[in-house]
Design an enzyme around this catalytic site. Structure first.
Site, mmCIF file in Angstrom:
data_model
loop_
_atom_site.group_PDB
_atom_site.id
_atom_site.type_symbol
_atom_site.label_atom_id
_atom_site.label_comp_id
_atom_site.label_asym_id
_atom_site.label_seq_id
_atom_site.Cartn_x
_atom_site.Cartn_y
_atom_site.Cartn_z
ATOM 1 N N SER A 1 0.795 -1.229 0.000
ATOM 2 C CA SER A 1 0.000 0.000 0.000
ATOM 3 C C SER A 1 0.829 1.281 0.000
ATOM 4 C CB SER A 1 -0.951 0.001 1.191
ATOM 5 O OG SER A 1 -0.239 -0.156 2.390
ATOM 6 N N LYS B 1 -12.480 -0.890 -0.174
ATOM 7 C CA LYS B 1 -11.669 -0.006 -1.011
ATOM 8 C C LYS B 1 -12.351 0.144 -2.376
ATOM 9 C CE LYS B 1 -7.554 -0.425 1.718
ATOM 10 N NZ LYS B 1 -6.758 -1.461 2.355
ATOM 11 N N HIS C 1 -5.586 -4.099 -1.783
ATOM 12 C CA HIS C 1 -5.386 -3.048 -2.784
ATOM 13 C C HIS C 1 -5.407 -3.586 -4.215
ATOM 14 C CE1 HIS C 1 -4.821 0.680 -0.591
ATOM 15 N NE2 HIS C 1 -4.194 -0.011 0.343
#
Ligand SMILES: *Cc1c(COP(=O)(O)O)cnc(C)c1O
Length: 395
Positions: A184, A243, A212
């Site tokens: 990240s 996310k 991610h």
């Protein structure tokens, strides 16, 4: 005599944070998370959300959330294992399993609870976890909660991983290699094909945390396993719904036997209440949108490549980024924070990140462009980066 209830010990710690200049007030969003957001009362181009696909405020997700509330109410009423599992929870898991091309999926309250719940449920005393040194905090928590031994290897260093395996693997019953799919802070991708090969050579299980990469990498955002075409060769895949999916939650994808086990031993699943219907409705809609077309992920990658190229072209140091996470590495801690402030004055929100989140001397602002940004917004952001960079002698 001191009064313990004054919490003087915390006052002291807070003073220390202030002395070190790391005490922070939280920036406040005054409206939805979007490509442009109002932050602390000021309208700026938002380059710090994880809202990769622009789903957090998408009309289709909002509508699905409202419909789910109308049909199922505001809350689930219980933990999943008592009477908190609604038909929409089951539908969400089935849809995610289809999307991920895996046998089964279990949804937890968050990506964080996936890690803290799954790792201790699958490895125990007498087992070994081999973990990338830059893995996410929630993986570290999950490792601490398990009774297995933990050894770390240098970040994405396959020689070091093999050294650890060669020296230790034979001493343990079960062995588990754990890595983030996308890291990240630098936006680099785990070397999954090599990790899987080493795992097969040393008879280890593999565990990928694709927080991610979910909704970002692979066909329509199916993740790193799909990106590298490693279907069937990774044992545990974690994804987040918080996310790119734009809502909240996390899931574990894998064999049915694993999911059945986690329904009995995944502690957050057993001891914390099920997702509210609005969340489930919106998640189902988001996954359907990804299964319908690659429009959102295509746009995300177009924007990410465009913006990265522009920053690099200006001479900024974007490190080893290979994904929409693009750090602009400044080095000195205070300067990175000043740069972030200067960008905000210019009309861009890009959070400054310093030690201990990243190593000393590599302080940075981290940017994440989304599918929702327009070219005009990205060009404007690039201009603001250029102005600030020149003014502060970074360029
Ligand atoms: C963000 C993140 C998580 C946590 O996910 P949430 O759904 O926000 O709890 C877990 N692992 C990694 C690698 C992450 O980046």
């Amino acid at each position: 005599m001191s009064d313990v209830h004054q919490l003087d010990f915390l006052e002291e710690k807070i003073s220390q944070l202030k002395e070190q200049g790391v005490f922070r007030e939280l920036p406040e969003l005054n409206g939805p998370s979007g490509a442009v957001s109002v932050i602390n009362g000021r309208e700026v181009i938002n380059l710090s959300s994880n809202n990769y696909l622009g789903f957090a405020n998408h009309p289709r997700l909002k509508k699905a959330a409202i419909q789910a509330v109308e049909k199922y109410g505001a809350g689930a009423g219980a933990v999943r294992t008592i009477i908190g599992t609604m038909d929409i929870h089951n539908r969400m898991e089935k849809l995610l399993a289809d999307f991920k091309r895996e046998e089964a999926v279990i949804v937890f309250q968050s990506g964080l609870t996936c890690n803290s719940g799954t790792i201790p449920a699958v490895v125990d005393e007498g087992d070994l976890i081999i973990s990338d040194e830059l893995n996410h905090a929630s993986i570290i928590d999950g490792c601490r909660l398990s009774k297995a031994d933990v050894l770390r290897y240098r970040h994405s260093d396959m020689e070091d991983l093999e050294r650890v395996l060669k020296e230790n693997a034979h001493k343990y019953r079960n062995r588990l290699i754990i890595t983030d799919g996308v890291f990240s802070m630098d936006g680099d991708i785990a070397r999954l094909p090599e990790i899987v090969e080493l795992a097969e050579k040393y008879e280890c299980m593999t565990y990928i945390d694709d927080a991610h990469a979910s909704g970002v990498l692979g066909e329509s955002g199916r993740g790193t396993v799909d990106h590298f075409n490693l279907h069937g060769r990774v044992d545990f895949t974690i994804g987040t719904l918080s996310k790119a999916i734009g809502v909240m939650g996390g899931y574990v994808a894998g064999k049915k036997v694993l999911i059945d086990w986690l329904k009995h031993r995944g502690r957050p699943f057993l001891f914390s209440t099920a997702h509210p219907p609005a969340v489930v409705g919106a998640v189902i809609e988001a996954v359907k949108m990804l299964m319908e077309s690659t429009e959102y992920t295509d746009k995300l990658w177009d924007n990410a490549r465009y913006f990265k190229q522009k920053l690099q072209g200006l001479g900024f140091n974007t490190g080893k980024s290979e994904t929409p996470i693009t750090p602009v590495i400044i080095g000195e801690e205070a300067k990175a924070m000043q740069f972030s402030d200067r960008l905000f004055q210019g009309g861009v929100f890009a959070q400054g990140i310093a030690f201990p989140t990243v190593p000393r001397g590599t302080a940075r602002v981290r940017t994440i462009v989304t599918a929702a940004h327009t070219r005009e917004q990205l060009d404007r952001a690039v201009d603001i980066f250029k102005e600030a960079g020149q003014e502060m002698h970074i360029l």
